[in-house]
Design a protein around this motif. Structure first.
Motif, PDB file in Angstrom:
ATOM      1  N   TRP A  98       0.835  -1.199   0.000  1.00 61.77           N
ATOM      2  CA  TRP A  98       0.000   0.000   0.000  1.00 61.77           C
ATOM      3  C   TRP A  98       0.869   1.247   0.000  1.00 61.77           C
ATOM      4  N   LYS A  99       0.217   2.378  -0.188  1.00 64.64           N
ATOM      5  CA  LYS A  99       0.818   3.696  -0.026  1.00 64.64           C
ATOM      6  C   LYS A  99      -0.317   4.700   0.146  1.00 64.64           C
ATOM      7  N   LEU A 100       0.016   5.927   0.481  1.00 65.96           N
ATOM      8  CA  LEU A 100      -0.969   7.001   0.577  1.00 65.96           C
ATOM      9  C   LEU A 100      -0.728   7.951  -0.591  1.00 65.96           C
ATOM     10  N   ASP A 101      -1.393   7.684  -1.701  1.00 65.68           N
ATOM     11  CA  ASP A 101      -1.237   8.494  -2.908  1.00 65.68           C
ATOM     12  C   ASP A 101      -2.538   9.263  -3.133  1.00 65.68           C
ATOM     13  N   PRO A 102      -2.512  10.590  -3.054  1.00 70.83           N
ATOM     14  CA  PRO A 102      -3.750  11.354  -3.248  1.00 70.83           C
ATOM     15  C   PRO A 102      -4.275  11.294  -4.674  1.00 70.83           C
ATOM     16  N   GLU A 103      -3.382  10.953  -5.641  1.00 77.25           N
ATOM     17  CA  GLU A 103      -3.788  10.859  -7.047  1.00 77.25           C
ATOM     18  C   GLU A 103      -3.211   9.591  -7.675  1.00 77.25           C
ATOM     19  N   PRO A 104      -3.769   8.427  -7.340  1.00 78.84           N
ATOM     20  CA  PRO A 104      -3.215   7.187  -7.895  1.00 78.84           C
ATOM     21  C   PRO A 104      -3.556   6.964  -9.367  1.00 78.84           C
ATOM     22  N   LEU A 105      -4.477   7.747  -9.914  1.00 75.43           N
ATOM     23  CA  LEU A 105      -4.856   7.743 -11.332  1.00 75.43           C
ATOM     24  C   LEU A 105      -5.747   6.574 -11.714  1.00 75.43           C
ATOM     25  N   ILE A 106      -5.403   5.364 -11.344  1.00 74.76           N
ATOM     26  CA  ILE A 106      -6.267   4.205 -11.577  1.00 74.76           C
ATOM     27  C   ILE A 106      -6.825   3.773 -10.223  1.00 74.76           C
ATOM     28  N   GLY A 107      -8.130   3.866 -10.048  1.00 75.07           N
ATOM     29  CA  GLY A 107      -8.736   3.505  -8.781  1.00 75.07           C
ATOM     30  C   GLY A 107      -8.664   4.642  -7.782  1.00 75.07           C
ATOM     31  N   PRO A 108      -9.400   4.492  -6.675  1.00 74.44           N
ATOM     32  CA  PRO A 108      -9.465   5.571  -5.674  1.00 74.44           C
ATOM     33  C   PRO A 108      -8.232   5.582  -4.779  1.00 74.44           C
ATOM     34  N   PRO A 109      -8.018   6.673  -4.040  1.00 73.86           N
ATOM     35  CA  PRO A 109      -6.951   6.698  -3.035  1.00 73.86           C
ATOM     36  C   PRO A 109      -7.232   5.710  -1.909  1.00 73.86           C
ATOM     37  N   THR A 110      -6.240   5.496  -1.067  1.00 78.35           N
ATOM     38  CA  THR A 110      -6.423   4.667   0.124  1.00 78.35           C
ATOM     39  C   THR A 110      -7.610   5.191   0.940  1.00 78.35           C
ATOM     40  N   ASP A 111      -8.442   4.268   1.399  1.00 77.50           N
ATOM     41  CA  ASP A 111      -9.670   4.632   2.123  1.00 77.50           C
ATOM     42  C   ASP A 111      -9.318   4.944   3.580  1.00 77.50           C
ATOM     43  N   GLU A 112      -8.884   6.171   3.815  1.00 80.16           N
ATOM     44  CA  GLU A 112      -8.465   6.556   5.159  1.00 80.16           C
ATOM     45  C   GLU A 112      -9.639   6.605   6.133  1.00 80.16           C
ATOM     46  N   ASP A 113     -10.826   6.905   5.643  1.00 80.84           N
ATOM     47  CA  ASP A 113     -11.998   6.919   6.535  1.00 80.84           C
ATOM     48  C   ASP A 113     -12.261   5.520   7.085  1.00 80.84           C
ATOM     49  N   ALA A 114     -12.166   4.512   6.221  1.00 72.30           N
ATOM     50  CA  ALA A 114     -12.390   3.133   6.685  1.00 72.30           C
ATOM     51  C   ALA A 114     -11.315   2.713   7.671  1.00 72.30           C
ATOM     52  N   LEU A 115     -10.087   3.137   7.434  1.00 74.97           N
ATOM     53  CA  LEU A 115      -9.000   2.802   8.349  1.00 74.97           C
ATOM     54  C   LEU A 115      -9.210   3.473   9.709  1.00 74.97           C
ATOM     55  N   ARG A 116      -9.659   4.721   9.683  1.00 75.63           N
ATOM     56  CA  ARG A 116      -9.901   5.443  10.947  1.00 75.63           C
ATOM     57  C   ARG A 116     -11.039   4.782  11.719  1.00 75.63           C
ATOM     58  N   GLU A 117     -12.111   4.415  11.019  1.00 77.19           N
ATOM     59  CA  GLU A 117     -13.237   3.741  11.675  1.00 77.19           C
ATOM     60  C   GLU A 117     -12.803   2.403  12.264  1.00 77.19           C
ATOM     61  N   LEU A 118     -11.947   1.710  11.553  1.00 76.36           N
ATOM     62  CA  LEU A 118     -11.435   0.449  12.073  1.00 76.36           C
ATOM     63  C   LEU A 118     -10.635   0.694  13.349  1.00 76.36           C
ATOM     64  N   GLY A 119      -9.794   1.726  13.318  1.00 75.50           N
ATOM     65  CA  GLY A 119      -9.032   2.059  14.516  1.00 75.50           C
ATOM     66  C   GLY A 119      -9.926   2.453  15.678  1.00 75.50           C
ATOM     67  N   ASP A 120     -11.007   3.168  15.399  1.00 73.11           N
ATOM     68  CA  ASP A 120     -11.944   3.568  16.461  1.00 73.11           C
ATOM     69  C   ASP A 120     -12.575   2.341  17.107  1.00 73.11           C
ATOM     70  N   ALA A 121     -12.831   1.304  16.298  1.00 69.58           N
ATOM     71  CA  ALA A 121     -13.463   0.086  16.825  1.00 69.58           C
ATOM     72  C   ALA A 121     -12.474  -0.778  17.603  1.00 69.58           C
ATOM     73  N   GLY A 122     -11.184  -0.586  17.355  1.00 68.14           N
ATOM     74  CA  GLY A 122     -10.155  -1.338  18.072  1.00 68.14           C
ATOM     75  C   GLY A 122      -9.508  -2.402  17.214  1.00 68.14           C
ATOM     76  N   VAL A 123      -8.186  -2.352  17.125  1.00 67.80           N
ATOM     77  CA  VAL A 123      -7.413  -3.310  16.329  1.00 67.80           C
ATOM     78  C   VAL A 123      -6.379  -3.963  17.227  1.00 67.80           C
ATOM     79  N   LEU A 124      -6.455  -5.270  17.311  1.00 72.68           N
ATOM     80  CA  LEU A 124      -5.501  -6.012  18.138  1.00 72.68           C
ATOM     81  C   LEU A 124      -4.094  -5.930  17.551  1.00 72.68           C
ATOM     82  N   ALA A 125      -3.974  -6.199  16.255  1.00 69.97           N
ATOM     83  CA  ALA A 125      -2.641  -6.249  15.637  1.00 69.97           C
ATOM     84  C   ALA A 125      -2.727  -5.830  14.177  1.00 69.97           C
ATOM     85  N   MET A 126      -1.634  -5.235  13.694  1.00 66.76           N
ATOM     86  CA  MET A 126      -1.521  -4.880  12.282  1.00 66.76           C
ATOM     87  C   MET A 126      -0.249  -5.514  11.724  1.00 66.76           C
TER      88      MET A 126
END
Length: 548
Positions: free
Chosen positions: A164-192
């Motif tokens: 993965w990477k954090l590319d604001p303009e990846p050109l093909i497909g959307p950027p990394t879904d930071e909202d989903a990652l933040r929501e996942l973190g809010d719910a609690g993540v044991l390990a990454m």
């Protein structure tokens, strides 16, 4: 083995170290989920092999416990091993449409397409595999539809980032879904479990949009034939090159089979829909040099690639020379430096201009640099971090970075069984791991006799001797000696070696020379003795005895 049946565990079977062959196993109360199944270049430390896959012995021994194989994205170091080790898996496969299209292609080549059940999961989709509750999260990377995998269990949630990477303009497909990652973190993540490839690189990895602007400007200012070589899986880069060529009034030809297959898969999935038609490879000679751009395989210096054949002036349809330009729009995979350098030397010798990311903005990495890693840590906030996908120095660098952010880390070797829960994470067991060389249509253990013999032959050569021996153990006629890698066929030393071999053989006891079950080993010993005495060499030795 009992420990891996309890609770929630993670075991990398391939993916740490210089050769990336991602193969990971999650255990949940005795059930297994496999994530990715890759293949890697052997590199200079293993010149006797070209491609490697992880040894699937552990999976084969536990095949009945495997619920499924989930793919994070379509790169060869994540999907290239599926067909090769399928007999050890024999489980349902889950992938996004683009990855699934390429997996089907590889399986079709191996004659396995009808044997494998592939379920397509849309990017960002949720699904279940056995007791594992799974969800994809969209991640930007250098190939379409790259996904992180959320693994929900009764013991807690794990995030497997994939590449993965954090590319604001990846050109093909959307950027990394930071909202989903933040929501996942809010719910609690044991390990990454997190990509470490660029953990030593400060700053940001850069954007595909920056490469597009740079390549468009570069290509517009060039004359003569232009060849751009990149990874066939980098669909955004292919689109960039084609659009840059069109802006400069150039037609584009795809040269190299894998490029055609990746483009076909991308178009079937709705990508690259608005590009002009490609020029057939055998029509490239009819287009003026200033109006032609060639997209070619071979960015890693592969011997049989299209670019390598162009550099050697052996390609059937494409010739390069004075005033032409080759752009290497890809990173150098560690271990391929020498092969790439050899191709570039041949091109320069022919008068071709070379451009690389050392001197022009023609490539950005698909992996996160340190600023992006820090950003991900703050979004997900895992209790524990397990670096993966990199050499030890990369994983250690990520461990230090995460510790500085207040995240506890654990470093694993391939085969370590990390029990994540219940209780505090710890390595509780280890399972057999290894590497198999892809040798034609078969797999050969890197530590087995075949590869050991090949390494020895590469270092010391091989000597083959032939003797005709009668019933009394006497040599009839002259011995025949061949020694490829040691002597030229007409070297006079071979005749002297043959005479010494016969004399040494005839010094053996008569009983040994007449014992058909023992005489071959005795003759090999005699030939080794002669080679050591005359030349101080210890090559591979083979002797054929003809009984007359």
């Amino acid at each position: 083995m009992n420990e891996i049946s309890k609770g929630l565990s993670f075991t990398p079977l391939g993916g740490t170290g210089e050769i990336g062959m991602n193969l990971n196993v999650y255990g949940l109360d005795g059930d297994f989920l496999v994530v990715d199944c890759g293949m890697g270049f052997a590199g200079p430390e293993a010149p006797e092999a070209e491609l490697l896959v992880p040894d699937p012995a552990f999976l084969a021994a536990n095949r009945e416990r495997i619920c499924g194989l989930v793919i994070t994205h379509a790169h060869e170091d994540h999907i290239g091993g599926i067909a090769r080790i399928w007999d050890a898996l024999r489980c349902p496969v889950y992938a996004t449409p683009f990855a699934a299209a390429l997996i089907r292609y590889r399986l079709g080549e191996a004659g396995l397409l009808r044997s494998v059940r592939i379920t397509e999961i849309q990017p960002g989709g949720s699904f279940e595999v056995g007791p594992f509750g799974l969800r994809y999260i969209r991640m930007a990377h250098s190939t379409p539809e790259s996904q992180a995998l959320v693994i929900a269990t009764k013991y807690g949630t794990v995030l497997h980032t994939g590449d993965w990477k954090l590319d604001p303009e990846p050109l093909i497909g959307p950027p990394t879904d930071e909202d989903a990652l933040r929501e996942l973190g809010d719910a609690g993540v044991l390990a990454m479990i997190c990509d470490s490839t660029n953990a030593l690189v400060e700053g940001h990895s850069g954007s595909e949009a920056t490469v597009r602007r740079s390549l468009t400007s570069l290509i517009a200012g060039l004359r003569g034939r232009i060849v751009v070589t990149c990874f066939a899986s980098n669909i955004a880069r292919i689109e960039t090159v084609v659009k840059a060529a069109a802006a400069a009034g150039r037609h584009v030809a795809l040269v190299g089979r894998s490029l055609g297959k990746y483009v076909e898969a991308a178009q079937a999935c709705g990508y690259l829909a608005d590009l002009p038609d490609f020029v057939p490879e055998d029509d490239t000679g009819s287009i003026p040099d200033d109006n032609l751009l060639i997209l070619a395989t071979g960015s890693q210096g592969e011997k049989r690639s299209a670019l390598a054949r162009m550099a050697a002036d052996t390609h059937r349809h494409v010739a390069l020379g004075e005033g032409d330009t080759v752009i290497f729009s890809a990173r150098v995979i560690p271990g391929n430096e020498r092969a790439i350098g050899a191709v570039q030397d041949e091109l320069v010798r022919a008068g071709v201009n070379i451009m690389t990311d050392d001197d022009h903005m023609v490539h950005v990495s698909g992996h996160p640099a340190r600023d992006e890693l820090r950003r991900l840590y703050r979004l997900v906030r895992p209790h524990y971090l397990i670096p993966t996908h990199g050499e030890w120095r990369h994983m250690a660098a990520q461990a230090d970075l995460a510790e500085a952010e207040g995240i506890r880390t654990l470093l694993l070797e391939d085969g370590d069984v990390l029990r994540l829960a219940p209780d505090a994470p710890e390595v509780v067991d280890s399972v057999p791991v290894g590497r198999l060389a892809v040798d034609g249509d078969r797999l050969v253990p890197m530590q087995g006799g075949v590869m050991a013999a090949r390494r020895r032959m590469m270092l010391n050569g091989v000597v083959v001797g032939s003797l005709a021996v009668d019933r009394e153990g006497k040599v009839k006629g002259a011995a025949q000696i061949t020694a490829p890698g040691l002597f030229e066929a007409e070297d006079s030393a071979l005749a002297a070696l043959a005479e010494d071999f016969v004399a040494t053989f005839e010094d053996l006891p008569v009983g040994l020379r007449t014992d058909r079950s023992a005489v071959r080993d005795a003759a090999q010993t005699a030939l080794r003795r002669v080679l050591g005495r005359r030349f101080g060499k210890r090559p591979m030795v083979e002797v054929h005895i003809i009984h007359v």
